[in-house]
Design a protein around this motif. Sequence first.
Motif, PDB file in Angstrom:
ATOM      1  N   VAL A  36       0.841  -1.211   0.000  1.00  0.00           N
ATOM      2  CA  VAL A  36       0.000   0.000   0.000  1.00  0.00           C
ATOM      3  C   VAL A  36       0.867   1.248   0.000  1.00  0.00           C
ATOM      4  CG1 VAL A  36      -1.665   1.338   1.355  1.00  0.00           C
ATOM      5  CG2 VAL A  36      -1.971  -1.127   1.095  1.00  0.00           C
ATOM      6  N   ARG A  37       1.965   1.240   0.785  1.00  0.00           N
ATOM      7  CA  ARG A  37       2.856   2.402   0.837  1.00  0.00           C
ATOM      8  C   ARG A  37       3.527   2.649  -0.514  1.00  0.00           C
ATOM      9  NH1 ARG A  37       4.152   0.383   5.958  1.00  0.00           N
ATOM     10  NH2 ARG A  37       6.100  -0.548   5.195  1.00  0.00           N
ATOM     11  N   SER A  44       2.395   1.820  -3.502  1.00  0.00           N
ATOM     12  CA  SER A  44       1.385   2.346  -4.430  1.00  0.00           C
ATOM     13  C   SER A  44       1.046   3.798  -4.107  1.00  0.00           C
ATOM     14  CB  SER A  44       0.116   1.488  -4.365  1.00  0.00           C
ATOM     15  OG  SER A  44       0.389   0.145  -4.691  1.00  0.00           O
ATOM     16  N   SER A  45       0.970   4.121  -2.811  1.00  0.00           N
ATOM     17  CA  SER A  45       0.651   5.495  -2.409  1.00  0.00           C
ATOM     18  C   SER A  45       1.761   6.458  -2.810  1.00  0.00           C
ATOM     19  CB  SER A  45       0.426   5.569  -0.898  1.00  0.00           C
ATOM     20  OG  SER A  45      -0.627   4.714  -0.503  1.00  0.00           O
ATOM     21  N   GLY A  72       1.436   9.608  -5.326  1.00  0.00           N
ATOM     22  CA  GLY A  72       1.875  10.943  -4.926  1.00  0.00           C
ATOM     23  C   GLY A  72       2.876  11.541  -5.907  1.00  0.00           C
ATOM     24  N   SER A  74       2.029  -3.031  -7.738  1.00  0.00           N
ATOM     25  CA  SER A  74       1.831  -1.590  -7.527  1.00  0.00           C
ATOM     26  C   SER A  74       1.335  -0.912  -8.796  1.00  0.00           C
ATOM     27  CB  SER A  74       3.131  -0.936  -7.061  1.00  0.00           C
ATOM     28  OG  SER A  74       3.544  -1.445  -5.814  1.00  0.00           O
TER      29      SER A  74
END
Length: 531
Positions: free
Chosen positions: A331-332, A334-335, A339, A411
């Motif tokens: 998740v990190r 992909s985030s 961003g 991702s």
Amino acid sequence: MDIISTSDHSSIVAINLFVALLCACIVIGHLLEENRWMNESITALVIGLGTGIVILLTSGGKNSHLLVFSEDLFFIYLLPPIIFNAGFQVKKKQFFRNFMTITLFGVIGTLISFAIISFGAMNFFKKMNIGALEIADYLAIGAIFSATDSVCTLQVLNQDETPLLYSLVFGEGVVNDATSVVLFNAIQSFDISHINPSIFFQFIGSFLYLFFASTVLGVVAGLFSAYLIKKLYFGRHSTDREVAVMMLMAYLSYMLSELFYLSAILTVFFCGIVMSHYTWHNVTESSRITTKHAFATLSFGCEIFIFLYVGMDALDIEKWRFVSDSPGTSVRVSSILLGLILVGRAAFVFPLSFLSNITRKSPYEKIGIKQQVTVWWAGLMRGAVSMALAYNQFTRAGHTQLRGNAFMITSTITVVLFSTVVFGLMTKPLVRLLLPSPKPLLSRSLSSEPSSPKSLTLPLLSNGNGSEVDLGNYSVPRPTSLRMLLATPTHNVHYYWRKFDNAFMRPVFGGRGFVPFVAGSPTEQSVHQLQ
């Protein structure tokens, strides 16, 4: 024999189901035509995801798709009709009038976004436990996530109501994809493990060579098809032959570019533009109607196929097995990528729009802040080009056994799904909020030519305002200084190009006003009917 028969039957079942799903996407997309949130791209993606879930459950968690995603299938068969139709249907006057801004966004902007995403990913991912990635991988990540997918925004915008905005979003989307693929190919062709000034300049030289050589090949292929059809005029015996020649020449330009290791996207796009300007006017009237709808239908079918394909492949259990032990890290990653996409997009859209507005004298030709936000938003979605490049870099025949590569693939899938569904759902309301009603003066001042593959009026007999035949009498004020030339360059360039086109190009390659006039042809019959 029994094993072969069973395999063939399984393939037939899979193809039947896939075709049925394509039909369902078209029907449901039609029913949702007026929906404020949905469009056909999102519909196909959602149906693909739903089908993948059903297959995953029925197979006991072993399989989720009917077909394995293949970058060869995507680049060789599905992408060419989409890009060619984009060039074939484009309103050329709008595209070339805004060509400098489109090039700024599509080339310089993509390079800025590429740099921000590459160095951002290198800075963040090295501190995370996601496996070993090399410098070439980080640069490839920059190229992968610089490739935009503006389909959702283009489905909302109207080419006639907002011609400036549409041409910017559309043109930048095509040039951006080509630039991203050229960057990706250049990265793969160089040993970037030891970066030095020599490698850097070789990389820039390779990029420029691919860009210009691909464009020239597309133009030459389009001109050759125009000359061939003008001289032989297949329509006097069979309209089927001239339609077949147009389709095969378009595809041949793409495959020749692949053969010579050039950018096939740029080649087939400019081949489409040249064909619509010359070749399309050299065929019979019935062939014009046939080719217009044939190219549009092929493009539409391939777009739906790709989104359905991506949706179904997104749940491939093999890729997710490698990252299932650390969902938080996934998740990190992909985030962070999302961003970087947001920042990279904003880093060039607003500054380059400011630079573009400096050269635009008329206030109606300037890119307003609301239009800049729309252009920024249009480039946030990621699609099949990003997926195909990611599979090319991080898998072998669609499979991967490395943890770092699995993180990048999953991702990419997450970013594509999230950006297409979430950002795509918000596109129509956002565009309607920012651009509730187009300005009539803007539409009139930037009106495009009436005769093109988009408009099936008879070009030879067209005498309306804006007709290319009448532009020879159009008076354009001559620039009295270099500053004035830079302030309004496209109007003067367009004027001189039209004079050159009418004097040298059209007599040789045909086009509007130079259509072959053969006894008994549909063109002649149409003339007699109107007389």
